[in-house]
Design an enzyme around this catalytic site. Structure first.
Site, PDB file in Angstrom:
ATOM      1  N   ARG A 115     -12.163  30.384 137.981  1.00 37.22           N
ATOM      2  CA  ARG A 115     -11.471  30.256 139.279  1.00 37.22           C
ATOM      3  C   ARG A 115     -10.034  30.679 139.042  1.00 37.22           C
ATOM      4  O   ARG A 115      -9.318  30.039 138.262  1.00 37.22           O
ATOM      5  CB  ARG A 115     -11.550  28.822 139.792  1.00 37.22           C
ATOM      6  CG  ARG A 115     -10.646  28.553 140.970  1.00 37.22           C
ATOM      7  CD  ARG A 115     -10.929  27.231 141.668  1.00 37.22           C
ATOM      8  NE  ARG A 115     -12.147  27.293 142.447  1.00 37.22           N
ATOM      9  CZ  ARG A 115     -12.487  26.430 143.412  1.00 37.22           C
ATOM     10  NH1 ARG A 115     -11.673  25.445 143.712  1.00 37.22           N
ATOM     11  NH2 ARG A 115     -13.607  26.561 144.070  1.00 37.22           N
ATOM     12  N   HIS A 142     -15.136  34.367 147.532  1.00 35.28           N
ATOM     13  CA  HIS A 142     -15.746  33.107 147.069  1.00 35.28           C
ATOM     14  C   HIS A 142     -17.269  33.297 147.144  1.00 35.28           C
ATOM     15  O   HIS A 142     -17.962  32.655 147.943  1.00 35.28           O
ATOM     16  CB  HIS A 142     -15.278  31.944 147.949  1.00 35.28           C
ATOM     17  CG  HIS A 142     -15.458  30.594 147.331  1.00 35.28           C
ATOM     18  ND1 HIS A 142     -16.032  30.395 146.078  1.00 35.28           N
ATOM     19  CD2 HIS A 142     -15.140  29.343 147.787  1.00 35.28           C
ATOM     20  CE1 HIS A 142     -16.042  29.091 145.818  1.00 35.28           C
ATOM     21  NE2 HIS A 142     -15.520  28.437 146.833  1.00 35.28           N
ATOM     22  N   GLN A 145     -19.796  30.321 146.997  1.00 33.80           N
ATOM     23  CA  GLN A 145     -19.831  29.547 148.240  1.00 33.80           C
ATOM     24  C   GLN A 145     -20.765  30.206 149.251  1.00 33.80           C
ATOM     25  O   GLN A 145     -21.581  29.544 149.900  1.00 33.80           O
ATOM     26  CB  GLN A 145     -18.410  29.452 148.821  1.00 33.80           C
ATOM     27  CG  GLN A 145     -18.327  28.726 150.143  1.00 33.80           C
ATOM     28  CD  GLN A 145     -18.562  27.237 150.014  1.00 33.80           C
ATOM     29  OE1 GLN A 145     -17.977  26.587 149.168  1.00 33.80           O
ATOM     30  NE2 GLN A 145     -19.424  26.679 150.852  1.00 33.80           N
ATOM     31  N   ASP A 237     -12.220  27.255 157.739  1.00 34.85           N
ATOM     32  CA  ASP A 237     -11.691  26.947 156.402  1.00 34.85           C
ATOM     33  C   ASP A 237     -10.234  26.512 156.598  1.00 34.85           C
ATOM     34  O   ASP A 237      -9.669  26.697 157.693  1.00 34.85           O
ATOM     35  CB  ASP A 237     -11.791  28.220 155.522  1.00 34.85           C
ATOM     36  CG  ASP A 237     -11.333  27.999 154.083  1.00 34.85           C
ATOM     37  OD1 ASP A 237     -11.192  26.837 153.667  1.00 34.85           O
ATOM     38  OD2 ASP A 237     -11.121  29.012 153.370  1.00 34.85           O
ATOM     39  N   CYS A 277     -16.432  25.182 154.125  1.00 38.60           N
ATOM     40  CA  CYS A 277     -16.649  25.175 152.668  1.00 38.60           C
ATOM     41  C   CYS A 277     -16.153  23.891 152.028  1.00 38.60           C
ATOM     42  O   CYS A 277     -16.601  23.529 150.940  1.00 38.60           O
ATOM     43  CB  CYS A 277     -15.976  26.388 152.040  1.00 38.60           C
ATOM     44  SG  CYS A 277     -14.211  26.484 152.410  1.00 38.60           S
ATOM     45  N   ARG A 305     -24.631  24.116 146.956  1.00 40.39           N
ATOM     46  CA  ARG A 305     -23.889  24.744 145.862  1.00 40.39           C
ATOM     47  C   ARG A 305     -24.643  24.524 144.549  1.00 40.39           C
ATOM     48  O   ARG A 305     -24.748  25.427 143.723  1.00 40.39           O
ATOM     49  CB  ARG A 305     -22.476  24.135 145.731  1.00 40.39           C
ATOM     50  CG  ARG A 305     -21.548  24.270 146.929  1.00 40.39           C
ATOM     51  CD  ARG A 305     -21.129  25.687 147.203  1.00 40.39           C
ATOM     52  NE  ARG A 305     -20.482  26.340 146.087  1.00 40.39           N
ATOM     53  CZ  ARG A 305     -19.187  26.284 145.791  1.00 40.39           C
ATOM     54  NH1 ARG A 305     -18.365  25.586 146.569  1.00 40.39           N
ATOM     55  NH2 ARG A 305     -18.672  26.928 144.753  1.00 40.39           N
TER      56      ARG A 305
HETATM   57  N1   CP Z   1     -15.766  24.764 148.534  1.00 40.42           N
HETATM   58  C1   CP Z   1     -15.252  24.695 147.300  1.00 40.42           C
HETATM   59  O1   CP Z   1     -15.218  25.673 146.555  1.00 40.42           O
HETATM   60  O2   CP Z   1     -14.803  23.466 146.952  1.00 40.42           O
HETATM   61  P1   CP Z   1     -13.932  23.136 145.660  1.00 40.42           P
HETATM   62  O3   CP Z   1     -12.597  23.811 145.836  1.00 40.42           O
HETATM   63  O4   CP Z   1     -13.827  21.638 145.643  1.00 40.42           O
HETATM   64  O5   CP Z   1     -14.645  23.670 144.456  1.00 40.42           O
HETATM   65  N1  NVA Z   2      -9.747  29.312 151.190  1.00 43.41           N
HETATM   66  C1  NVA Z   2      -9.721  28.111 150.386  1.00 43.41           C
HETATM   67  C2  NVA Z   2     -11.095  27.815 149.891  1.00 43.41           C
HETATM   68  C3  NVA Z   2     -11.203  26.592 149.019  1.00 43.41           C
HETATM   69  C4  NVA Z   2     -12.608  26.321 148.552  1.00 43.41           C
HETATM   70  C5  NVA Z   2      -8.749  28.308 149.229  1.00 43.41           C
HETATM   71  O1  NVA Z   2      -8.711  29.403 148.664  1.00 43.41           O
HETATM   72  O2  NVA Z   2      -8.024  27.371 148.904  1.00 43.41           O
END
Ligand code: CP
Ligand code: NVA
Length: 320
Positions: A115, A142, A145, A237, A277, A305
């Site tokens: 990540r 993502h 997701q 989101d 998400c 997930r």
């Molecule tokens: N939706 C999602 O990716 O959640 P987290 O940021 O908690 O992993």
């Molecule tokens: N768009 C959000 C998604 C988190 C799962 C971010 O990047 O923070």
């Protein structure tokens, strides 16, 4: 639900060496992966220990609940070990270059789940890693997701036929992945947000072309009412993604008219679902009433997930 409706037949493994963006999977691979994920969901024992003695590493530059937990649990339930490197240890490339990190990790692990803030960091890891690199969220996409999201949509509606999703919010990582996956699966999508916060032009152009080839559409719509009207799923989101906190106030003002609340949901199909998400900021992008309503499938998405990650790991690490 007919599990065989996901794909004509499942096939072993994936062609792609890495999973950095949704389009790394072919249409057939995407449908197969969703089928495998669903089979795992209904028969969790069927995959137990299928990655025995394997190990994956989770390199996270940002916080996570769902992604971290479900990859760790997926690995454990497949018989593999997951090692987590905390985001507080800094950004990838700060202490040593990504190309060196990748060439250490690939000597020890069977997959790197990362990540990152910059999507370029993932590309650098992938360029130098001899084992699969999986995007656990970057500024651009993502894709993990989106796998869970379309598993959820398929469960709810029984098919991907004649569906349109309204995505209302920031046109960044989650929106991009939804656009690509929707296009590949022949699902239409309307993306709606304030001016200046739409999806990236290059991603929009590619997703639109893919959708056209599959008989569906990708539209950018300015009016929230138009976007949501008759949609089968309404997705939102956070207005401020991780890394953009300096813009929080400015974004609250810009997105103020884009909250998903009961009045907005009334415009969608009678059987429409609400998707997010997570994490969600109640009172901002979604009202408490909507996220807690019967239409909300946010915890199904979160559960899925786990199943999607198991399928992904099995297909990328094992070629199962
Ligand atoms: N939706 C999602 O990716 O959640 P987290 O940021 O908690 O992993
Ligand atoms: N768009 C959000 C998604 C988190 C799962 C971010 O990047 O923070």
């Amino acid at each position: 639900m007919n599990i065989h409706a996901f794909a004509p037949a499942s096939r072993p493994g994936l062609e792609t060496a890495h999973f950095l963006r949704d389009s790394d999977l072919s249409d057939h691979e995407l449908r197969s992966l969703l089928e495998v994920a669903y089979q795992i969901k209904i028969e969790p024992e069927s995959c137990r220990d299928s990655l025995k003695h394997r190990a994956i590493v989770l390199m996270f530059e940002k916080p996570s609940l769902r992604t971290r937990m479900t990859f760790e649990l997926a690995a454990a339930q497949l018989g593999a070990l997951a090692v987590f490197q905390d985001h507080r240890d800094g950004r990838i490339g700060e202490r040593e270059p990504a190309r060196d990190i990748a060439r250490n990790l690939d000597r020890w692990f069977d997959a790197i789940v990362a990540r990152t803030y910059s999507h370029r960091t993932l590309e650098q890891l992938a360029q130098w890693s001899s084992v699969p690199v999986i995007n656990a969220l970057s500024e651009s996409y993502h894709p993990c997701q989106a796998l869970a999201d379309f598993l959820t949509i398929r469960e709810r509606f029984g098919s991907f036929e004649d569906l349109r999703i309204a995505y209302v919010g920031d046109g960044n990582n989650v929106a991009h992945s939804l656009m690509y996956c929707a296009a590949q699966l022949g699902v239409s999508i309307s993306v709606c947000g304030p001016p200046g916060f739409g999806p990236r032009e290059a991603d929009l152009a590619v997703a639109t072309a893919v959708a056209e080839a599959h008989g569906s559409t990708v539209d950018v719509v300015a009016d929230i009412r138009e976007a949501v009207r008759d949609a089968a799923a309404v997705y939102t989101d956070v207005w401020t993604s991780m890394g953009w906190e300096d813009e929080t106030q400015q974004r609250r003002i810009a997105f103020d008219a884009y909250q998903i609340n009961d009045a907005v949901m009334t415009l969608a199909r009678e059987d429409a679902i609400f998707m997010h998400c997570l994490p969600a900021l109640r009172g901002q992008e979604v009202s408490d009433a909507v996220i807690e309503s019967d239409r909300s499938v946010v915890f199904d998405q979160a559960e899925n997930r786990l199943h999607a990650h198991k399928a992904l790991l099995m297909m990328m690490v094992n070629g199962a």
